[in-house]
Design a protein around this motif. Structure first.
Motif, PDB file in Angstrom:
ATOM      1  N   PRO A   4      61.153  19.914  -9.837  1.00 58.38           N
ATOM      2  CA  PRO A   4      61.719  19.473  -8.547  1.00 58.38           C
ATOM      3  C   PRO A   4      60.600  18.938  -7.643  1.00 58.38           C
ATOM      4  O   PRO A   4      59.457  19.387  -7.710  1.00 58.38           O
ATOM      5  CB  PRO A   4      62.338  20.738  -7.964  1.00 58.38           C
ATOM      6  N   GLU A   5      60.935  17.958  -6.847  1.00 61.62           N
ATOM      7  CA  GLU A   5      59.953  17.378  -5.939  1.00 61.62           C
ATOM      8  C   GLU A   5      59.681  18.342  -4.787  1.00 61.62           C
ATOM      9  O   GLU A   5      60.595  18.972  -4.259  1.00 61.62           O
ATOM     10  CB  GLU A   5      60.471  16.055  -5.384  1.00 61.62           C
ATOM     11  N   LEU A   6      58.424  18.454  -4.449  1.00 60.09           N
ATOM     12  CA  LEU A   6      58.045  19.288  -3.316  1.00 60.09           C
ATOM     13  C   LEU A   6      58.187  18.480  -2.031  1.00 60.09           C
ATOM     14  O   LEU A   6      57.695  17.361  -1.923  1.00 60.09           O
ATOM     15  CB  LEU A   6      56.599  19.779  -3.467  1.00 60.09           C
ATOM     16  N   THR A   7      58.866  19.044  -1.106  1.00 64.31           N
ATOM     17  CA  THR A   7      59.039  18.356   0.178  1.00 64.31           C
ATOM     18  C   THR A   7      58.509  19.257   1.283  1.00 64.31           C
ATOM     19  O   THR A   7      58.528  20.481   1.183  1.00 64.31           O
ATOM     20  CB  THR A   7      60.516  18.043   0.458  1.00 64.31           C
ATOM     21  N   THR A   8      58.053  18.639   2.311  1.00 67.51           N
ATOM     22  CA  THR A   8      57.594  19.405   3.471  1.00 67.51           C
ATOM     23  C   THR A   8      58.752  19.542   4.451  1.00 67.51           C
ATOM     24  O   THR A   8      59.575  18.633   4.593  1.00 67.51           O
ATOM     25  CB  THR A   8      56.417  18.699   4.160  1.00 67.51           C
ATOM     26  N   PRO A   9      58.823  20.658   5.115  1.00 67.20           N
ATOM     27  CA  PRO A   9      59.918  20.818   6.082  1.00 67.20           C
ATOM     28  C   PRO A   9      59.734  19.848   7.250  1.00 67.20           C
ATOM     29  O   PRO A   9      58.619  19.569   7.682  1.00 67.20           O
ATOM     30  CB  PRO A   9      59.786  22.267   6.540  1.00 67.20           C
ATOM     31  N   GLN A  10      60.839  19.344   7.712  1.00 67.00           N
ATOM     32  CA  GLN A  10      60.805  18.407   8.832  1.00 67.00           C
ATOM     33  C   GLN A  10      60.700  19.176  10.148  1.00 67.00           C
ATOM     34  O   GLN A  10      61.459  20.094  10.401  1.00 67.00           O
ATOM     35  CB  GLN A  10      62.081  17.550   8.850  1.00 67.00           C
ATOM     36  N   THR A  11      59.734  18.785  10.954  1.00 64.73           N
ATOM     37  CA  THR A  11      59.624  19.384  12.278  1.00 64.73           C
ATOM     38  C   THR A  11      60.344  18.481  13.264  1.00 64.73           C
ATOM     39  O   THR A  11      60.329  17.255  13.120  1.00 64.73           O
ATOM     40  CB  THR A  11      58.147  19.538  12.702  1.00 64.73           C
TER      41      THR A  11
END
Length: 89
Positions: A4-11
Motif C-alpha cells: 500500500p502507498e504511504l500517505t502523509t496525513p493532511q493538515t
C-alpha cells in the motif's frame, strides 16, 4: 503482491493571520493619544486570537485597530488645521 502507498496525513490549511495594524496604533499615539490605549489593545489581540482559531475575532480586532488609527489621524489633522487657522487669523 503490492504494497500500500504511504500517505502523509493532511493538515488543515489556515489562512494567514490578518495584519495587526500596529502602525495605525502608533499613529494614534502621535495624533490623538487617548485612542492609543484601545488601538494597541486591539492590535495586540490579533495574533493570539488567530492562533487560538478565532479568525473572526482576529479580523475584528485588526479592523478596530485600523479604524481607531484613522479616526486619530483625522482628529489630529483637524486639530492641527484649527490651530494653524487660528494662529494666522
Amino acid at each position: 503482491m503490492t504494497q500500500p502507498e504511504l500517505t502523509t496525513p493532511q493538515t488543515p490549511q489556515y489562512p494567514p493571520p490578518p495584519s495587526s495594524n500596529v502602525g495605525w496604533a502608533v499613529v494614534t499615539v502621535v495624533f490623538f493619544w487617548p485612542l492609543a490605549f484601545a488601538a494597541f489593545s486591539n492590535a495586540l489581540k490579533v495574533f493570539p486570537r488567530w492562533y487560538n482559531g478565532d479568525l473572526d475575532g482576529a479580523r475584528a480586532a485588526s479592523a478596530r485597530a485600523r479604524t481607531l488609527g484613522i479616526i486619530a489621524l483625522c482628529l489630529g489633522g483637524l486639530f492641527t488645521a484649527w490651530c494653524l487657522a487660528s494662529a494666522f487669523v
